[in-house]
Design a protein around this motif. Structure first.
Motif, short mmCIF file in Angstrom:
data_model
loop_
_atom_site.label_atom_id
_atom_site.label_comp_id
_atom_site.label_asym_id
_atom_site.label_seq_id
_atom_site.Cartn_x
_atom_site.Cartn_y
_atom_site.Cartn_z
N TYR A 78 0.84 -1.20 0.00
CA TYR A 78 0.00 0.00 0.00
C TYR A 78 0.88 1.25 0.00
O TYR A 78 1.93 1.29 0.64
CB TYR A 78 -0.93 0.00 1.23
CG TYR A 78 -2.01 -1.05 1.13
CD1 TYR A 78 -3.25 -0.75 0.59
CD2 TYR A 78 -1.78 -2.35 1.56
CE1 TYR A 78 -4.24 -1.71 0.49
CE2 TYR A 78 -2.76 -3.33 1.47
CZ TYR A 78 -3.99 -3.00 0.93
OH TYR A 78 -4.96 -3.96 0.82
N PRO A 79 0.44 2.32 -0.70
CA PRO A 79 1.26 3.54 -0.81
C PRO A 79 1.26 4.35 0.48
O PRO A 79 0.35 4.23 1.31
CB PRO A 79 0.56 4.31 -1.94
CG PRO A 79 -0.86 3.85 -1.88
CD PRO A 79 -0.81 2.40 -1.47
N ASP A 80 2.27 5.20 0.60
CA ASP A 80 2.36 6.12 1.74
C ASP A 80 1.13 7.03 1.76
O ASP A 80 0.75 7.60 0.73
CB ASP A 80 3.62 6.99 1.63
CG ASP A 80 4.90 6.18 1.75
OD1 ASP A 80 4.81 4.96 1.95
OD2 ASP A 80 5.97 6.78 1.64
N LYS A 81 0.56 7.19 2.93
CA LYS A 81 -0.58 8.11 3.15
C LYS A 81 -1.68 7.91 2.11
O LYS A 81 -2.29 8.88 1.62
CB LYS A 81 -0.10 9.57 3.15
CG LYS A 81 1.02 9.85 4.13
CD LYS A 81 0.64 9.49 5.57
CE LYS A 81 1.78 9.76 6.53
NZ LYS A 81 1.50 9.22 7.89
N LEU A 105 1.05 0.79 9.51
CA LEU A 105 -0.22 1.53 9.67
C LEU A 105 0.03 3.04 9.66
O LEU A 105 -0.69 3.80 9.03
CB LEU A 105 -0.91 1.15 10.98
CG LEU A 105 -1.32 -0.31 11.20
CD1 LEU A 105 -2.02 -0.45 12.54
CD2 LEU A 105 -2.20 -0.82 10.08
N LEU A 106 1.09 3.44 10.37
CA LEU A 106 1.41 4.87 10.46
C LEU A 106 1.92 5.42 9.13
O LEU A 106 1.79 6.61 8.85
CB LEU A 106 2.46 5.09 11.56
CG LEU A 106 1.97 4.82 12.98
CD1 LEU A 106 3.14 4.66 13.94
CD2 LEU A 106 1.05 5.94 13.44
N LEU A 201 -5.86 6.64 18.90
CA LEU A 201 -5.78 7.35 17.62
C LEU A 201 -4.37 7.94 17.54
O LEU A 201 -3.98 8.76 18.38
CB LEU A 201 -6.83 8.46 17.56
CG LEU A 201 -6.78 9.38 16.33
CD1 LEU A 201 -7.08 8.60 15.06
CD2 LEU A 201 -7.77 10.54 16.50
N LEU A 202 -3.61 7.52 16.52
CA LEU A 202 -2.20 7.89 16.39
C LEU A 202 -1.95 8.64 15.10
O LEU A 202 -2.65 8.44 14.09
CB LEU A 202 -1.32 6.64 16.41
CG LEU A 202 -1.47 5.68 17.59
CD1 LEU A 202 -0.67 4.41 17.33
CD2 LEU A 202 -1.02 6.33 18.87
#
Length: 204
Positions: A78-81, A105-106, A201-202
């Motif tokens: 999956y791509p960044d952001k 996830l981050l 929530l991070l």
């Protein structure tokens, strides 16, 4: 899914953290209960990843966009952001490399939401102290020999890992045995002792 689904009091807490019409990736979608809730309540553009074929089938039957995948291996695609939120609900403890999964996830989401059972809860501590046995509770209903949960952590453990990964805790909620929120002003040690579950929530 790795906890007792009938007791999923964390789902509404997670939904309350998500802005309407957001783009959401739900990692470990299970039967799709959370994605369905988010689509109905928040009108999100939801996607899901689920390890079990049975879970994928249940999600597809609900009309959800969920593919089969492994959080330990497949998040790197999956791509960044690429998403506003990436959610991992009651699944972190079942992953082989929780640190790597949380880091992904981050990276993938502008924000990450993680919920997990708190192994520092007083009932768990008491069971180990008095019975000398791994506890079986309503949130951790499996015996030690057949549990899918392989990396238990406490709320304090999770906060330390988040710090290590450079994440900022934007909000945190501890839930007691009845699913009620524990007061926001309580210190971490109090949440760690009385919280049966936690939702974070991070952001990074």
């Amino acid at each position: 899914m790795s906890v007792n689904n009938a007791q999923r009091v964390d789902l509404q807490v997670i939904a309350d953290l998500i802005e309407p019409r957001s783009k959401v990736l739900d990692v470990g979608s299970g039967d799709g209960s959370l994605l369905e809730l988010l689509e109905v309540q928040k009108g999100v553009d939801g996607r899901g990843v689920e390890l079990s074929q049975r879970g994928v089938n249940e999600c597809v039957a609900r009309g959800l966009s969920v593919i089969q995948g492994d959080a330990d291996r497949d998040l790197g695609f999956y791509p960044d952001k690429g998403f506003d939120y990436v959610v991992l609900s009651q699944t972190l403890q079942a992953t082989h490399n929780p640190k790597k999964v949380l880091d992904e996830l981050l990276r993938i989401g502008n924000r990450a939401i993680v919920s997990f059972p708190n192994f520092g809860h007083w009932r768990v501590r008491l069971s180990l102290l008095m019975k000398g046995r791994m506890p079986v509770t309503k949130d951790l209903p499996y015996s030690w020999y057949d549990t899918p949960n392989i990396h238990f952590c406490t709320i304090r453990d999770f906060v330390e890992l988040s710090d290590e990964l450079g994440a900022t805790v934007e909000s945190a909620t501890a839930l007691d045995a009845t699913g009620q929120k524990i007061g926001l002003s309580m210190p971490w040690w109090f949440w760690n002792f009385f919280g049966q579950q936690a939702v974070f929530l991070l952001k990074r």
